[in-house]
Design a protein around this motif. Structure first.
Motif, PDB file in Angstrom:
ATOM      1  N   SER A  73       0.811  -1.192   0.179  1.00  0.00           N
ATOM      2  CA  SER A  73       0.046  -0.036  -0.118  1.00  0.00           C
ATOM      3  C   SER A  73       0.779   1.382  -0.144  1.00  0.00           C
ATOM      4  O   SER A  73       0.318   2.348  -0.297  1.00  0.00           O
ATOM      5  N   SER A 114      -7.520   1.821  -5.276  1.00  0.00           N
ATOM      6  CA  SER A 114      -6.889   3.018  -4.714  1.00  0.00           C
ATOM      7  C   SER A 114      -7.294   4.097  -5.746  1.00  0.00           C
ATOM      8  O   SER A 114      -7.388   3.995  -7.059  1.00  0.00           O
ATOM      9  N   TYR A 140       2.718   1.627  -8.385  1.00  0.00           N
ATOM     10  CA  TYR A 140       1.607   1.156  -7.602  1.00  0.00           C
ATOM     11  C   TYR A 140       0.331   1.350  -8.183  1.00  0.00           C
ATOM     12  O   TYR A 140      -0.615   0.354  -8.285  1.00  0.00           O
ATOM     13  N   ASN A 169      -6.785   9.053   0.120  1.00  0.00           N
ATOM     14  CA  ASN A 169      -5.794   9.123   1.601  1.00  0.00           C
ATOM     15  C   ASN A 169      -6.916   8.718   2.680  1.00  0.00           C
ATOM     16  O   ASN A 169      -7.412   9.612   2.862  1.00  0.00           O
ATOM     17  N   ARG A 178       5.497   5.308   7.702  1.00  0.00           N
ATOM     18  CA  ARG A 178       5.934   5.602   6.386  1.00  0.00           C
ATOM     19  C   ARG A 178       4.774   6.760   5.872  1.00  0.00           C
ATOM     20  O   ARG A 178       5.353   7.432   5.014  1.00  0.00           O
ATOM     21  N   VAL A 180       2.157  10.003   5.449  1.00  0.00           N
ATOM     22  CA  VAL A 180       2.545  11.180   6.002  1.00  0.00           C
ATOM     23  C   VAL A 180       1.946  11.723   7.238  1.00  0.00           C
ATOM     24  O   VAL A 180       2.749  12.217   7.964  1.00  0.00           O
ATOM     25  N   GLY A 203       8.662  16.257   3.067  1.00  0.00           N
ATOM     26  CA  GLY A 203       8.694  15.833   1.753  1.00  0.00           C
ATOM     27  C   GLY A 203       8.084  17.160   1.185  1.00  0.00           C
ATOM     28  O   GLY A 203       7.900  18.105   1.364  1.00  0.00           O
ATOM     29  N   ASN A 204       7.329  16.728   0.048  1.00  0.00           N
ATOM     30  CA  ASN A 204       6.659  17.689  -0.895  1.00  0.00           C
ATOM     31  C   ASN A 204       5.180  18.237  -0.082  1.00  0.00           C
ATOM     32  O   ASN A 204       4.368  17.259   0.069  1.00  0.00           O
ATOM     33  N   ARG A 265      12.560  12.156   1.105  1.00  0.00           N
ATOM     34  CA  ARG A 265      11.150  12.083   1.357  1.00  0.00           C
ATOM     35  C   ARG A 265      10.460  12.677   0.231  1.00  0.00           C
ATOM     36  O   ARG A 265       9.182  12.692  -0.066  1.00  0.00           O
ATOM     37  N   ARG A 267       9.447  12.619  -3.936  1.00  0.00           N
ATOM     38  CA  ARG A 267       9.249  11.759  -4.697  1.00  0.00           C
ATOM     39  C   ARG A 267       9.301  12.138  -6.174  1.00  0.00           C
ATOM     40  O   ARG A 267       9.528  13.511  -6.498  1.00  0.00           O
ATOM     41  N   GLU A 270       4.797  14.351  -8.886  1.00  0.00           N
ATOM     42  CA  GLU A 270       3.526  13.877  -8.530  1.00  0.00           C
ATOM     43  C   GLU A 270       2.331  14.507  -8.890  1.00  0.00           C
ATOM     44  O   GLU A 270       2.520  15.752  -9.394  1.00  0.00           O
TER      45      GLU A 270
HETATM   46  N1  GDD Z   1       4.837   9.564   3.305  1.00  0.00           N
HETATM   47  C1  GDD Z   1       5.229  10.840   3.405  1.00  0.00           C
HETATM   48  N2  GDD Z   1       6.155  11.269   4.138  1.00  0.00           N
HETATM   49  N3  GDD Z   1       4.719  11.658   2.612  1.00  0.00           N
HETATM   50  C2  GDD Z   1       4.893  12.817   2.430  1.00  0.00           C
HETATM   51  C3  GDD Z   1       6.039  13.552   3.129  1.00  0.00           C
HETATM   52  C4  GDD Z   1       6.596  12.665   4.325  1.00  0.00           C
HETATM   53  O1  GDD Z   1       7.537  12.901   5.045  1.00  0.00           O
HETATM   54  N4  GDD Z   1       6.105  14.777   3.127  1.00  0.00           N
HETATM   55  C5  GDD Z   1       5.409  15.042   1.976  1.00  0.00           C
HETATM   56  N5  GDD Z   1       4.687  13.837   1.579  1.00  0.00           N
HETATM   57  C6  GDD Z   1       3.480  13.758   0.597  1.00  0.00           C
HETATM   58  C7  GDD Z   1       3.750  12.783  -0.323  1.00  0.00           C
HETATM   59  O2  GDD Z   1       4.641  13.224  -1.413  1.00  0.00           O
HETATM   60  C8  GDD Z   1       2.377  12.634  -0.908  1.00  0.00           C
HETATM   61  O3  GDD Z   1       2.062  13.747  -1.906  1.00  0.00           O
HETATM   62  C9  GDD Z   1       1.425  12.951   0.229  1.00  0.00           C
HETATM   63  O4  GDD Z   1       2.131  13.457   1.251  1.00  0.00           O
HETATM   64  C10 GDD Z   1       0.703  11.625   0.755  1.00  0.00           C
HETATM   65  O5  GDD Z   1       1.819  10.573   1.063  1.00  0.00           O
HETATM   66  P1  GDD Z   1       1.581   9.231   1.782  1.00  0.00           P
HETATM   67  O6  GDD Z   1       0.945   9.411   3.031  1.00  0.00           O
HETATM   68  O7  GDD Z   1       2.696   8.376   1.799  1.00  0.00           O
HETATM   69  O8  GDD Z   1       0.199   8.618   0.753  1.00  0.00           O
HETATM   70  P2  GDD Z   1      -0.029   8.291  -0.743  1.00  0.00           P
HETATM   71  O9  GDD Z   1      -0.804   9.680  -1.298  1.00  0.00           O
HETATM   72  O10 GDD Z   1       1.290   8.099  -1.305  1.00  0.00           O
HETATM   73  O11 GDD Z   1      -0.624   7.130  -0.892  1.00  0.00           O
HETATM   74  C11 GDD Z   1      -1.895   6.741   0.107  1.00  0.00           C
HETATM   75  O12 GDD Z   1      -3.219   6.982  -0.659  1.00  0.00           O
HETATM   76  C12 GDD Z   1      -3.516   6.362  -1.632  1.00  0.00           C
HETATM   77  C13 GDD Z   1      -4.962   6.712  -2.069  1.00  0.00           C
HETATM   78  O13 GDD Z   1      -4.833   8.000  -2.622  1.00  0.00           O
HETATM   79  C14 GDD Z   1      -1.933   5.290   0.392  1.00  0.00           C
HETATM   80  O14 GDD Z   1      -2.930   5.191   1.453  1.00  0.00           O
HETATM   81  C15 GDD Z   1      -2.134   4.269  -0.632  1.00  0.00           C
HETATM   82  O15 GDD Z   1      -2.208   2.890  -0.177  1.00  0.00           O
HETATM   83  C16 GDD Z   1      -3.647   4.801  -1.324  1.00  0.00           C
HETATM   84  O16 GDD Z   1      -3.938   3.867  -2.207  1.00  0.00           O
END
Ligand code: GDD
Length: 311
Positions: A73, A114, A140, A169, A178, A180, A203-204, A265, A267, A270
């Motif tokens: 995920s 997703s 993904y 999200n 891991r 955000v 990160g972003n 952090r 990517r 995006e």
């Molecule tokens: N993880 C993380 N850590 N993300 C960060 C950070 C950090 O320090 N700083 C900024 N971000 C930004 C990421 O670049 C992304 O744009 C956003 O925060 C959310 O990141 P994540 O929480 O890692 O989730 P995701 O959007 O990649 O994926 C989640 O949502 C999907 C559905 O939209 C996950 O839950 C997936 O499994 C799900 O399918």
């Protein structure tokens, strides 16, 4: 109702098991991890990449409904290991669907895909509806879209009754650090307890995402699994920047911190903004999100404070 949760020991799986039990379902769990605490006698080990193991799980649980949550995920994990994402997210889903079909054509399967399958969304295409074009933009989302195609094939042939959900999200206490919200909350909790210097790595912060609470999401899963099938987006309907999420968590913590961007952090490119309309789910089963963004973040911060205190 006999419900089987595949991937029951994961973040969302634990909430779903709890919700199904509260609603009076007879619940069985399939997991590669530790047994689910709430189901000491109905948790079974499974490796969904193995057809025999998946078949055995169906025979033991004999489900009316299968909630298929198992998979990779975390987006960067699928990016760095596409083979594994294909094996688990695509091959594993194909096994779950096939073994559910072989067990009984009457079995209802809810597959958790997703929001990422929409990929490169144009500003004019917001909010995202189920009819939006699908343009997977990373490993993904590609693996999730490929798994959806397998589910659609089974459904088209009448081989199974299938619902596909595309959650945006979703966050809550207990999510892996891991992701955000948990990552920022854990860092703040460590700072509050004097375990780290007051520097928060991010990160972003410009991406805008649609955050909802895991407790609302699992409620939707059960309602939709009892419905007529189809594809459903699930989210809050509100875009929020990661900067807003960060500011809200800092305000909940009451701390003064310095923000530092961490290249690790960041990517690749995006999608700048993703948010959904949840009208289809609302009109199908009357679902709408109830837990506020502030409530979710407050709960997540308190969870990390307690966890870090006990470690
Ligand atoms: N993880 C993380 N850590 N993300 C960060 C950070 C950090 O320090 N700083 C900024 N971000 C930004 C990421 O670049 C992304 O744009 C956003 O925060 C959310 O990141 P994540 O929480 O890692 O989730 P995701 O959007 O990649 O994926 C989640 O949502 C999907 C559905 O939209 C996950 O839950 C997936 O499994 C799900 O399918």
């Amino acid at each position: 109702m006999r419900a089987l949760v595949v991937g029951a020991a994961g973040f969302v799986g634990k909430y779903l098991v709890e919700h199904l039990l509260e609603q009076g379902d007879e619940v069985f769990a399939g997991t590669m991890k530790e047994p689910v605490a709430l189901l000491p006698s109905t948790t079974f080990p499974v490796d969904i990449t193995d057809p025999a193991s998946t078949s055995e799980l169906m025979q033991r649980a004999r489900p009316d409904v299968v909630y298929h949550l198992a998979g990779i995920s975390f987006v960067p994990e699928a990016e760095s290991n596409f083979d594994r994402a294909l094996a688990v997210n695509v091959g594993g889903t194909a096994n779950v669907l096939r073994q559910a079909h072989l067990f009984s054509k009457e079995t209802q399967v809810l597959f958790v895909s997703s929001a990422e399958v929409y990929g490169q969304v144009l500003p004019s295409e917001l909010p995202i509806r189920e009819s939006n074009p699908l343009r997977p933009a990373n490993n993904y989302s590609l693996s999730k879209r490929m798994a959806e195609l397998v589910a659609e094939r089974y459904q088209r042939q009448g081989a199974i009754r299938c619902t596909i959900v595309r959650p945006f999200n979703h966050i809550g206490p207990g999510q892996d650090a891991r992701f955000v919200a948990s990552s920022f909350a854990q860092q703040l909790a460590r700072i509050a307890l004097g375990k780290a210097s007051p520097v928060l790595r991010v990160g972003n912060l410009e991406a805008r995402r649609d955050f909802s609470d895991v407790r609302d999401i699992v409620r939707a899963y059960r309602l939709l699994a009892q419905g007529e099938g189809g594809v459903f987006n699930l989210g809050s309907g509100v875009p929020r920047s990661i900067q807003t999420l960060l500011d809200t968590l800092i305000s909940v913590s009451g701390l003064a911190v310095t923000i530092e961007q961490d290249p690790a952090r960041m990517r690749g490119p995006e999608v700048p903004e993703l948010f959904t309309s949840y009208e289809k789910a609302q009109s199908a089963v009357g679902w709408k999100p109830e837990v506020t963004f502030e409530q979710s973040l407050g709960d997540i911060y308190r969870y990390w404070l307690q966890r870090e205190q006990n470690e």
